[in-house]
Design an enzyme around this catalytic site. Structure first.
Site, PDB file in Angstrom:
ATOM      1  CG  ASP A  87      -3.334  -3.578   1.145  1.00 21.14           C
ATOM      2  OD1 ASP A  87      -3.088  -4.608   1.793  1.00 21.14           O
ATOM      3  OD2 ASP A  87      -2.627  -3.167   0.205  1.00 21.14           O
ATOM      4  CB  ALA A 142      -0.969  -0.034   1.182  1.00 20.21           C
TER       5      ALA A 142
END
Ligand code: MRU
Length: 355
Positions: A235, A48
């Site tokens: 994420d 991420a």
């Protein structure tokens, strides 16, 4: 070494090509928005925070080519479409777009490049701080146990997933440097095997003892007291503490809950999506090609990279990239500002300025 840095020509960025690891360390040059978008889609870069950093530089490269409002929007929308789950992508695009929006066209690209560089530097500082706040979790277990601390992690939330340090691995690296004996259970993380190819590679180079395990081994290890602590990345984390992370994370959290094993999630604040309250209902889950499930890629004895088929010809497959672990299964969130409950109150107590 960082995972991403600006090219010397001032018109590109350089990244470690993660599709080549662990068998080769190669650097890829990304010179356009399209290069950046394809690198994110094909997972040359992944994780991420690194997706966000790449998108930030990608937007700057887009502004070098076309600094108009239309150019900005076209680049932003191309990059935003690459991967849906990691919210850092949207956060980084918003940051760069906000930086340049009021500037004259001839100043936009330079300002965007500066902001992209700052986002990278901030990520390094944030991840290092996550390590500092997570270190006591490992240290406490070590002092009680008086033996190596067994940490289980899933996927790769290491320095390769960020700009440096990693999120879930930062406390592990800090513990290792502090002389605390740590051993890491590394989930291989099918289908793309980020644990086997990336986390194992990272830990090995850092000298941290680890054992690679198949994804389904965690529950068994926990039942036998062989896992002291789970730490994973995220994420996207809702403002209420639900956590989206690599597919399979939820099952590890269930097993941890059933066995009384602490389950922590390490995340930087740009991973928090304050607009979402119910992770299962609201977080978009990426679906990738079924080919990633039916095939596997690796190195042959001859040293070549080969992709082989695992399933019958024509097999159908589904490939969900992420799942959501409800906050009730999360012992705590490790952030750059400290550790908090996985709850709205917990997150608000650390980030009153962001909510
Ligand atoms: O599909 P990937 O490899 O991008 O997924 C990565 C993860 O799930 C990580 O755990 C997450 O991005 C946190 S990275 C610090």
């Amino acid at each position: 070494m960082r995972t991403i840095w600006p090219g010397e020509d001032g018109r590109s960025m350089q990244v470690i090509d993660q599709t080549r690891l662990p068998h080769a360390v190669e650097v890829a040059r990304l010179g356009s928005v399209e290069d950046a978008a394809v690198a994110i889609e094909t997972m040359v870069v992944r994780g991420a925070p690194l997706i966000g950093a790449t998108a930030a530089y990608g937007l700057a490269l887009g502004l070098l080519a076309d600094p108009s409002d239309a150019g900005l929007e076209a680049a932003r929308s191309r990059l935003a479409r690459t991967r849906p789950t990691a919210v850092n992508l949207r956060w980084a695009l918003d940051e760069v777009a906000a930086t340049v929006a009021a500037l004259p066209e001839d100043a936009r690209a330079d300002a965007a490049l500066v902001r992209a560089g700052e986002i990278c530097d901030e990520d390094v500082a944030i991840c290092s701080s996550i390590g500092d706040h997570g270190l006591p979790l490992i240290e406490d277990i070590w002092q009680r146990k008086k033996g190596p601390v067994n940490v289980l992690t899933h996927c790769n939330a290491g320095w390769l997933a960020t700009v440096d340090w990693g999120t879930a691995t930062a406390p592990i690296y800090k513990a290792h440097v502090a002389g605390i004996p740590v051993h890491v259970w590394v989930d291989e993380t099918r289908p793309r095997n980020q644990g086997a190819s990336l986390t194992a590679w990272e830990l090995g180079h850092a000298g941290v003892p680890y054992s690679l395990i198949v994804d389904n081994a965690g529950g068994h290890l926990m039942q036998h007291g062989l896992v002291d602590l789970c730490i994973v990345g995220s994420d996207r984390t809702t403002g209420t503490g639900d956590v989206a992370n690599k597919i399979g994370t939820y099952l590890k959290a269930l097993a941890a809950h059933d066995n009384g094993v602490p389950f922590y999630v390490a995340l930087p604040s740009p991973t928090i999506d304050w607009t979402k309250r119910d992770g299962v209902a609201e977080i978009p889950i990426e679906e990738r090609s079924p080919d990633e499930v039916t095939r596997i890629t690796g190195r042959t004895r001859g040293g070549e990279t080969a992709t082989v088929h695992l399933a019958p010809d024509g097999a159908t497959a589904a490939n969900y990239g992420f799942d959501v672990t409800p906050s009730r299964l999360v012992t705590g969130l490790v952030t750059e500002r400290g550790v908090c409950d996985a709850s709205e109150e917990g997150l608000r107590s650390l980030f009153p300025d962001l909510t």
